[in-house]
Design a protein around this motif. Sequence first.
Motif, PDB file in Angstrom:
ATOM      1  N   PRO A  41      79.786  17.938  58.719  1.00 14.84           N
ATOM      2  CA  PRO A  41      78.875  18.485  57.712  1.00 14.84           C
ATOM      3  C   PRO A  41      79.449  18.316  56.310  1.00 14.84           C
ATOM      4  CG  PRO A  41      80.121  20.248  58.705  1.00 14.84           C
ATOM      5  CD  PRO A  41      80.504  18.985  59.440  1.00 14.84           C
ATOM      6  N   SER A  42      78.605  18.493  55.324  1.00 18.96           N
ATOM      7  CA  SER A  42      79.052  18.400  53.946  1.00 18.96           C
ATOM      8  C   SER A  42      79.906  19.605  53.593  1.00 18.96           C
ATOM      9  CB  SER A  42      77.854  18.336  52.996  1.00 18.96           C
ATOM     10  OG  SER A  42      77.167  19.584  53.011  1.00 18.96           O
ATOM     11  N   THR A  43      80.766  19.413  52.575  1.00 19.32           N
ATOM     12  CA  THR A  43      81.582  20.522  52.106  1.00 19.32           C
ATOM     13  C   THR A  43      80.713  21.670  51.612  1.00 19.32           C
ATOM     14  OG1 THR A  43      83.351  19.018  51.481  1.00 19.32           O
ATOM     15  CG2 THR A  43      83.348  21.173  50.425  1.00 19.32           C
ATOM     16  N   GLU A  44      79.610  21.335  50.931  1.00 23.10           N
ATOM     17  CA  GLU A  44      78.722  22.370  50.413  1.00 23.10           C
ATOM     18  C   GLU A  44      78.136  23.206  51.554  1.00 23.10           C
ATOM     19  OE1 GLU A  44      78.749  19.219  49.543  1.00 23.10           O
ATOM     20  OE2 GLU A  44      79.535  19.436  47.503  1.00 23.10           O
ATOM     21  N   ALA A  51      80.747  30.608  58.693  1.00 21.53           N
ATOM     22  CA  ALA A  51      80.813  31.246  59.998  1.00 21.53           C
ATOM     23  C   ALA A  51      79.953  30.534  61.031  1.00 21.53           C
ATOM     24  CB  ALA A  51      80.386  32.702  59.881  1.00 21.53           C
ATOM     25  N   ASP A  52      78.984  29.760  60.588  1.00 18.65           N
ATOM     26  CA  ASP A  52      78.036  29.142  61.505  1.00 18.65           C
ATOM     27  C   ASP A  52      78.145  27.624  61.541  1.00 18.65           C
ATOM     28  OD1 ASP A  52      75.767  31.552  60.237  1.00 18.65           O
ATOM     29  OD2 ASP A  52      76.921  31.674  62.095  1.00 18.65           O
ATOM     30  N   SER A  53      79.099  27.055  60.823  1.00 19.34           N
ATOM     31  CA  SER A  53      79.197  25.606  60.710  1.00 19.34           C
ATOM     32  C   SER A  53      80.488  25.112  61.365  1.00 19.34           C
ATOM     33  CB  SER A  53      79.202  25.181  59.242  1.00 19.34           C
ATOM     34  OG  SER A  53      78.053  25.668  58.580  1.00 19.34           O
ATOM     35  N   SER A  54      80.545  23.825  61.599  1.00 18.35           N
ATOM     36  CA  SER A  54      81.797  23.259  62.088  1.00 18.35           C
ATOM     37  C   SER A  54      82.786  23.197  60.944  1.00 18.35           C
ATOM     38  CB  SER A  54      81.545  21.864  62.652  1.00 18.35           C
ATOM     39  OG  SER A  54      81.204  20.983  61.610  1.00 18.35           O
ATOM     40  N   ALA A  55      84.065  23.203  61.272  1.00 18.30           N
ATOM     41  CA  ALA A  55      85.087  23.183  60.236  1.00 18.30           C
ATOM     42  C   ALA A  55      86.328  22.514  60.794  1.00 18.30           C
ATOM     43  CB  ALA A  55      85.420  24.607  59.779  1.00 18.30           C
ATOM     44  N   PRO A  56      87.142  21.922  59.935  1.00 15.82           N
ATOM     45  CA  PRO A  56      88.430  21.406  60.395  1.00 15.82           C
ATOM     46  C   PRO A  56      89.324  22.570  60.811  1.00 15.82           C
ATOM     47  CG  PRO A  56      88.270  21.286  58.007  1.00 15.82           C
ATOM     48  CD  PRO A  56      86.926  21.706  58.498  1.00 15.82           C
ATOM     49  N   THR A  57      90.365  22.253  61.552  1.00 16.70           N
ATOM     50  CA  THR A  57      91.251  23.279  62.094  1.00 16.70           C
ATOM     51  C   THR A  57      92.618  23.208  61.434  1.00 16.70           C
ATOM     52  OG1 THR A  57      90.115  23.221  64.222  1.00 16.70           O
ATOM     53  CG2 THR A  57      92.327  24.178  64.197  1.00 16.70           C
ATOM     54  N   LEU A  58      93.074  24.325  60.904  1.00 16.13           N
ATOM     55  CA  LEU A  58      94.431  24.453  60.386  1.00 16.13           C
ATOM     56  C   LEU A  58      95.336  24.815  61.555  1.00 16.13           C
ATOM     57  CD1 LEU A  58      96.278  24.544  57.853  1.00 16.13           C
ATOM     58  CD2 LEU A  58      95.819  27.010  57.773  1.00 16.13           C
ATOM     59  N   VAL A  59      96.284  23.944  61.851  1.00 18.41           N
ATOM     60  CA  VAL A  59      97.168  24.130  63.004  1.00 18.41           C
ATOM     61  C   VAL A  59      98.483  24.730  62.523  1.00 18.41           C
ATOM     62  CG1 VAL A  59      98.306  23.018  64.951  1.00 18.41           C
ATOM     63  CG2 VAL A  59      96.091  22.148  64.125  1.00 18.41           C
ATOM     64  N   GLY A  91      91.211  17.336  62.373  1.00 21.19           N
ATOM     65  CA  GLY A  91      89.884  17.099  61.809  1.00 21.19           C
ATOM     66  C   GLY A  91      90.001  16.376  60.485  1.00 21.19           C
ATOM     67  N   ASP A  92      88.983  16.493  59.682  1.00 17.37           N
ATOM     68  CA  ASP A  92      88.905  15.776  58.413  1.00 17.37           C
ATOM     69  C   ASP A  92      89.835  16.419  57.382  1.00 17.37           C
ATOM     70  OD1 ASP A  92      88.179  14.672  55.962  1.00 17.37           O
ATOM     71  OD2 ASP A  92      86.092  14.428  56.550  1.00 17.37           O
ATOM     72  N   LEU A  93      90.878  15.691  56.990  1.00 16.23           N
ATOM     73  CA  LEU A  93      91.835  16.223  56.030  1.00 16.23           C
ATOM     74  C   LEU A  93      91.177  16.502  54.685  1.00 16.23           C
ATOM     75  CD1 LEU A  93      94.720  16.967  55.206  1.00 16.23           C
ATOM     76  CD2 LEU A  93      95.113  14.534  54.698  1.00 16.23           C
ATOM     77  N   TYR A  94      90.303  15.601  54.231  1.00 16.22           N
ATOM     78  CA  TYR A  94      89.628  15.814  52.951  1.00 16.22           C
ATOM     79  C   TYR A  94      88.812  17.107  52.990  1.00 16.22           C
ATOM     80  CZ  TYR A  94      90.728  10.965  51.706  1.00 16.22           C
ATOM     81  OH  TYR A  94      91.380   9.801  51.403  1.00 16.22           O
ATOM     82  N   GLN A  95      88.104  17.330  54.068  1.00 17.31           N
ATOM     83  CA  GLN A  95      87.299  18.541  54.204  1.00 17.31           C
ATOM     84  C   GLN A  95      88.173  19.782  54.148  1.00 17.31           C
ATOM     85  OE1 GLN A  95      84.953  19.137  57.788  1.00 17.31           O
ATOM     86  NE2 GLN A  95      83.303  17.938  56.905  1.00 17.31           N
ATOM     87  N   ALA A  96      89.268  19.744  54.893  1.00 16.93           N
ATOM     88  CA  ALA A  96      90.160  20.900  54.936  1.00 16.93           C
ATOM     89  C   ALA A  96      90.734  21.196  53.556  1.00 16.93           C
ATOM     90  CB  ALA A  96      91.288  20.655  55.934  1.00 16.93           C
ATOM     91  N   LEU A  97      91.188  20.159  52.859  1.00 18.18           N
ATOM     92  CA  LEU A  97      91.763  20.358  51.529  1.00 18.18           C
ATOM     93  C   LEU A  97      90.724  20.868  50.544  1.00 18.18           C
ATOM     94  CD1 LEU A  97      94.013  17.184  51.237  1.00 18.18           C
ATOM     95  CD2 LEU A  97      94.764  19.542  51.556  1.00 18.18           C
ATOM     96  N   ASP A  98      89.517  20.324  50.613  1.00 22.05           N
ATOM     97  CA  ASP A  98      88.465  20.742  49.694  1.00 22.05           C
ATOM     98  C   ASP A  98      88.101  22.207  49.909  1.00 22.05           C
ATOM     99  OD1 ASP A  98      86.798  20.208  47.561  1.00 22.05           O
ATOM    100  OD2 ASP A  98      85.135  19.575  48.830  1.00 22.05           O
ATOM    101  N   LEU A  99      88.009  22.611  51.161  1.00 18.13           N
ATOM    102  CA  LEU A  99      87.669  23.997  51.463  1.00 18.13           C
ATOM    103  C   LEU A  99      88.790  24.953  51.061  1.00 18.13           C
ATOM    104  CD1 LEU A  99      86.058  23.422  54.965  1.00 18.13           C
ATOM    105  CD2 LEU A  99      84.865  24.231  52.928  1.00 18.13           C
ATOM    106  N   MET A 100      90.028  24.581  51.370  1.00 14.85           N
ATOM    107  CA  MET A 100      91.157  25.448  51.036  1.00 14.85           C
ATOM    108  C   MET A 100      91.399  25.492  49.532  1.00 14.85           C
ATOM    109  SD  MET A 100      92.218  26.796  53.829  1.00 14.85           S
ATOM    110  CE  MET A 100      93.820  27.430  53.340  1.00 14.85           C
ATOM    111  N   ALA A 101      91.132  24.377  48.855  1.00 13.53           N
ATOM    112  CA  ALA A 101      91.344  24.353  47.407  1.00 13.53           C
ATOM    113  C   ALA A 101      90.487  25.380  46.700  1.00 13.53           C
ATOM    114  CB  ALA A 101      91.063  22.961  46.848  1.00 13.53           C
TER     115      ALA A 101
END
Length: 447
Positions: A41-44, A51-59, A91-101
Amino acid sequence: MADAALRLRTLAEQLLGAPLPVRVRAWDGSEAGPPVSRHRPSTEALRAAPADSSAPTLVVRNRRALRRILFKPGELGLARAWVAGDLDVDGDLYQALDLMAGLIWERGEDAVRPSLRDPDTRAAVRELLALAGPLLLPPAPPAEEVGRRSGPLHTKIRDRQAISHHYDVGNDFYELVLGPSMVYSCAYWDSPDATLEDAQRDKLELICRKLELTPGQRLLDVGCGWGSLAVHAAREHGVQVVGVTLSQEQAAYARKRIADEGLTDRIEIRVQDYRDVRDGPYDAISSVGMAEHVGSVRYLEYAHDLYALLKPGGRLLNHQIARRPVQDESGYSVDAFIDAYVFPDGELAPVGRTVSLLEDAGFEVRDVEAIREHYALTLRAWVARLEGAWTRALDLVSPGRARVWRLYMAASALAFERNRIGVNQVLAVRTPESGTSGMPLRARDWR
């Protein structure tokens, strides 16, 4: 402890005061957070409904990761855990970084340093300490981190050490990441579908056209890297080039490349500080991806030195990363992760400050081209090359070093895309007293 992930997620959200936008997997195999799906899915969309969307996993691979973060809350603790392999992303590193940023960039660095005056915060920290294990000793920083530095910023010795840390990690590794062009700066893209090699060739040609190089002229390339611009300028425009770098490995690579091209009579590569160049005047000067290393305490001196090395009417092309301006501060900033692992002592300033200092040194600034979207494309291309040859990369450098490069390039791509940083080509002239700049009257013909 079969619920470590849920406890980690709950404590993190309590301390941050915001939902954690990624899924968490702990060392005990437990997971908690938004569900994972196969589509991306998109970052937006993730931000709107985490809570209802897929997300990358921080291990979180081990409890040591918590100790690193507790002793250095914020970006540096997270970076140390990442470099050491205590933290990873599935998962998607870009997605994870964008969300955490969003937890830092949008809410401020202080958001990850909650006040211990609040009783609930103290209770959460105590529980996190317990989760981190009984022997709460600060782990040593990963070996890839720059050691303790002392003395004034941007002396010649300290600058040489900083450059060596970043660039003397092996030419084979840089070749793997950068490709055959060996250009370590923003490419110039016709479209996102262009090849990296074409985009880098077009960038080199753009610089030469802006400088209006002609056969027989002398070009000084400050921070010449592996000699890419020097070779292009000499081969395609017939100029004599002096390239200076502080990296022994870069210089050795560039000299061999020049010899292979049959250009030793046109190009000289020196291991030399720009402050020690004394054989001007030059017809033109290029400084591409080097000025970020100069620093606020030396920038006006840098501008004066380049001005003195140009003949009247000569042009300077200053290609430099910039950051967005912030009120009530000096105009320069240092990123903790970048300073510790990537570019020691590097500093970014807003483009307006750079232009002002060039003008203070006597230059007439004639053109500023912002190309930040081009750097995002370049960085994504470099990350793709690194990820596609990961096994080979681990043969060339340590796992920690490879992880540093992957993280910093992916995070930087997002920073350019989100307009947190930019990159600009500033074309300036040492205009003679006559006022004749030599610039065209109408639209530029270099594009």
